[in-house]
Motif scaffolding. Structure first.
Motif, PDB file in Angstrom:
ATOM      1  N   ASN A  76       0.551   5.129  -3.375  1.00 57.44           N
ATOM      2  CA  ASN A  76      -0.480   6.118  -3.720  1.00 57.44           C
ATOM      3  C   ASN A  76      -0.355   7.391  -2.894  1.00 57.44           C
ATOM      4  O   ASN A  76      -1.332   7.878  -2.312  1.00 57.44           O
ATOM      5  CB  ASN A  76      -1.871   5.498  -3.535  1.00 57.44           C
TER       6      ASN A  76
ATOM      7  N   MET B 158       0.810  -1.218   0.000  1.00 53.78           N
ATOM      8  CA  MET B 158       0.000   0.000   0.000  1.00 53.78           C
ATOM      9  C   MET B 158       0.845   1.271   0.000  1.00 53.78           C
ATOM     10  O   MET B 158       0.376   2.315   0.459  1.00 53.78           O
ATOM     11  CB  MET B 158      -0.928   0.010   1.221  1.00 53.78           C
TER      12      MET B 158
ATOM     13  N   SER C 290      -7.390  -0.436  -8.990  1.00 59.68           N
ATOM     14  CA  SER C 290      -8.256   0.710  -9.279  1.00 59.68           C
ATOM     15  C   SER C 290      -8.451   0.959 -10.759  1.00 59.68           C
ATOM     16  O   SER C 290      -9.556   1.269 -11.222  1.00 59.68           O
ATOM     17  CB  SER C 290      -7.676   1.971  -8.632  1.00 59.68           C
TER      18      SER C 290
ATOM     19  N   LYS D 108      -3.351  -5.770  -3.689  1.00 52.69           N
ATOM     20  CA  LYS D 108      -2.993  -5.288  -5.023  1.00 52.69           C
ATOM     21  C   LYS D 108      -3.914  -4.141  -5.400  1.00 52.69           C
ATOM     22  O   LYS D 108      -5.133  -4.239  -5.254  1.00 52.69           O
ATOM     23  CB  LYS D 108      -3.132  -6.419  -6.053  1.00 52.69           C
ATOM     24  N   ASP D 109      -3.336  -3.055  -5.896  1.00 53.81           N
ATOM     25  CA  ASP D 109      -4.121  -1.924  -6.368  1.00 53.81           C
ATOM     26  C   ASP D 109      -4.743  -2.284  -7.714  1.00 53.81           C
ATOM     27  O   ASP D 109      -4.049  -2.440  -8.711  1.00 53.81           O
ATOM     28  CB  ASP D 109      -3.227  -0.688  -6.505  1.00 53.81           C
TER      29      ASP D 109
ATOM     30  N   TYR E  52      -8.250  -1.737  -3.383  1.00 52.61           N
ATOM     31  CA  TYR E  52      -7.226  -2.746  -3.125  1.00 52.61           C
ATOM     32  C   TYR E  52      -7.876  -4.124  -3.040  1.00 52.61           C
ATOM     33  O   TYR E  52      -8.856  -4.314  -2.316  1.00 52.61           O
ATOM     34  CB  TYR E  52      -6.508  -2.473  -1.807  1.00 52.61           C
TER      35      TYR E  52
ATOM     36  N   ILE F  22      -9.395   4.578  -4.705  1.00 51.47           N
ATOM     37  CA  ILE F  22      -8.399   3.506  -4.738  1.00 51.47           C
ATOM     38  C   ILE F  22      -9.071   2.222  -4.263  1.00 51.47           C
ATOM     39  O   ILE F  22      -9.694   2.197  -3.199  1.00 51.47           O
ATOM     40  CB  ILE F  22      -7.191   3.812  -3.838  1.00 51.47           C
TER      41      ILE F  22
END
Length: 545
Positions: A349, A346, A409, A406-407, A397, A395
């Protein structure tokens, strides 16, 4: 028969290993749903005062007990808070006036709970100014009982987050209210007046640095419709030097008593550990949730908690400002935490300013994912023409089941990518179809209502708990659910996210399992209840025996 077996095999494969096969497609259905009113919060190109920046919360709760969650949106000055009745089929009707909830002033947060145990959920709304307690009258209208309940404040306060919480498990909901700063527009410096009134060289509204601190509040429920201020005697008012925003409750050390976490802006966050007997000790620094791993106090705004790693302990997530990472605190047990933001994936961002946040299982695979909504506090930032914007996307996850996220988005639908200056966010299954929706409060815009375009692949169950010896809302009840060899943990909470209230019903994704093997409930009263062999894909109501 072969087709059914094949479908079951594919579903099992999707949910057991290949996490990336199913992609969510979130759409903003607010306009079609009837959520078209704009909620003002100061200027949209410049803001004079900090009260214009902090924004407001939202709530998802069933006020008339018809089984369909309704929506409540808090407004800044110049508008009114609004209550929307769920008409079914993803459509809502504005019932603000007939419900007696028309309002004015700088609304901040909202939390819900049945404080008088009459079977109907009541609302508490915080303000810069005077808070309001709205008693739900038989699911038909609300009565402002603030004065009757002895909740009138003797001075103007910048009240922010709130939560109903039964601090002694006596069956009556008490009330915690966080406070941000002492703010008076007549004496607060104007943009550019001192070093605390600049951002990247731009004159902007002043604070919170440079503005006076205030103290948090705790009200005890007297059981006769009134509350008593026990902030001092409980220890809640003891900490000083904190800019308090969102409130999160939870039994973090598993001693059967609810603790209280407060996300604080530019100051160390707070963790009030419940000592019993109506007493709290602030232990955030001692337990590892006051600062980040480098010992810095970040700009904490939104907050949520979940057993995201299957350890049997509630960890804490907190949103922060741009140029700061989000903060994920892993609970090692007994409410001792490690900051694991980078290790959890994380750390990438940092250009966003985070607000409302919530763990929810969007694909029903049995592992909590996380949504974070964003928006800068300074509209003036657009003048810089850099990769930081006033209106920002959300966002999302995805939980990879190995203590990492894992992002996803950029690949999760247009609603995630829409740009807003978002604040509060609440989570709930508004149409009882097993997919969780998200209500978001946007500054100077209509709210967003995020809904999946297609049903997630996993099975599910929603648990609606009703207390008898415990408080009627079952706030503080802890549930352990076992299905398909996986054990999940959840707790009924008031407040949370950013100044918001999510649906009280606990949503569990079950993956490929179409049966719940076991449900174990620890009620706030201390009673324990066990259920076995319950069918999936439905809302299950459980009443405390």
């Amino acid at each position: 028969m072969l087709r059914t077996a094949a479908v079951g095999f594919v579903l099992a494969c999707i949910l057991s290993g290949a996490n990336s096969i199913w992609k969510p497609d979130f759409r903003n259905i607010a306009k079609e749903a009837g959520l078209t009113a704009i909620f003002p919060n100061g200027g949209d190109t410049a803001k004079q005062f900090i009260v214009e920046t902090t924004g407001s919360g939202v709530a998802i709760f069933d006020y008339d007990n018809d089984g369909l969650p309704d929506l409540f949106v808090v407004s800044g000055d110049g508008g009114t808070n609004r209550l929307y009745h769920n008409e079914g089929h993803d459509h809502f009707r504005d019932v603000t006036d007939q419900a007696g909830l028309h309002s004015s002033g700088w609304g901040q947060g909202v939390c819900a709970g049945d404080y008088d145990n009459d079977g109907f959920t009541d609302l508490f709304v915080t303000y810069w100014g005077q808070n309001h307690l709205y008693r739900n009258i038989a699911g038909k209208r609300f009565e402002d009982v603030t004065a009757k309940a002895h909740l009138t404040q003797d001075r103007t306060r910048y009240n922010t987050g709130c939560a109903f919480v039964d601090i002694d498990n006596g069956g009556r909901l008490d009330l915690f209210v966080s406070n941000y700063v002492k703010f008076d527009p007549a004496t607060t410096p104007k943009p550019g007046a001192n070093p605390y009134c600049y951002y990247r060289g731009l004159p902007v509204n002043c604070g919170p640095r440079g503005l006076p601190f205030d103290r948090n509040l705790l009200y005890r429920n007297n059981g006769d419709g009134t509350f008593s201020d026990i902030s001092e005697q409980s220890g809640v008012a003891k900490p000083f030097g904190h800019y308090g925003l969102s409130v999160l409750t939870g039994d973090f050390n598993n001693d059967g008593l609810p603790d209280i976490y407060v996300a604080c802006d530019q100051t160390p966050s707070l963790l009030y550990m419940n000592q019993g007997g109506g007493k709290f000790e602030e232990e955030a620094l001692l337990r590892g949730v006051a600062l980040d791993a480098n010992g810095r106090a970040l700009s904490g705004m939104g907050v949520d908690s979940a057993d995201y790693d299957g350890s049997g302990h509630f960890s804490i997530f907190r949103s922060n400002f741009s140029d700061e990472m989000e903060t994920l605190y892993l609970n090692r047990g007994d409410a001792n935490f490690d900051e694991v933001t980078l290790a959890a994936g994380m750390g990438g961002n940092t250009r966003f300013v985070g607000w409302g946040a919530g763990f929810f299982d969007y694909d029903n695979d049995g592992w909590p994912d996380l949504l974070l909504v964003n928006g800068h506090v300074f509209p003036e930032v657009e003048k810089l023409k850099i990769d930081i914007h006033y209106k920002e996307r959300a966002i999302l996850y995805h939980n990879l089941r190995n203590k990492r996220f894992k992002d996803v988005s950029e690949d999760s639908g247009p609603a995630i990518l829409e740009r807003h200056s978002a604040r509060g966010a609440a989570f709930g299954d508004i149409d009882n179809d097993g997919a969780v929706e998200v209500l978001v409060n946007n500054q100077n815009e209509p709210p967003s209502l995020l809904k999946l375009a297609a049903s997630p692949p996993g099975h599910w169950v929603d648990l609606k708990l009703e207390g008898t010896h415990s408080n009627r809302s079952a706030i503080g009840a802890r549930v352990k659910l076992i299905a398909g060899g996986r054990t999940q943990l959840a707790e009924v909470r008031s407040g949370g996210s950013y100044l918001s209230q999510s649906d009280f019903r606990l949503h569990f994704g079950l993956g490929a399992s179409d049966t719940v093997d076991a449900i174990e409930i620890r009620w706030p009263s201390g009673r324990r209840q066990k259920l076995a062999d319950r069918k999936a894909d439905r809302v299950l109501t459980v009443r405390e025996p």
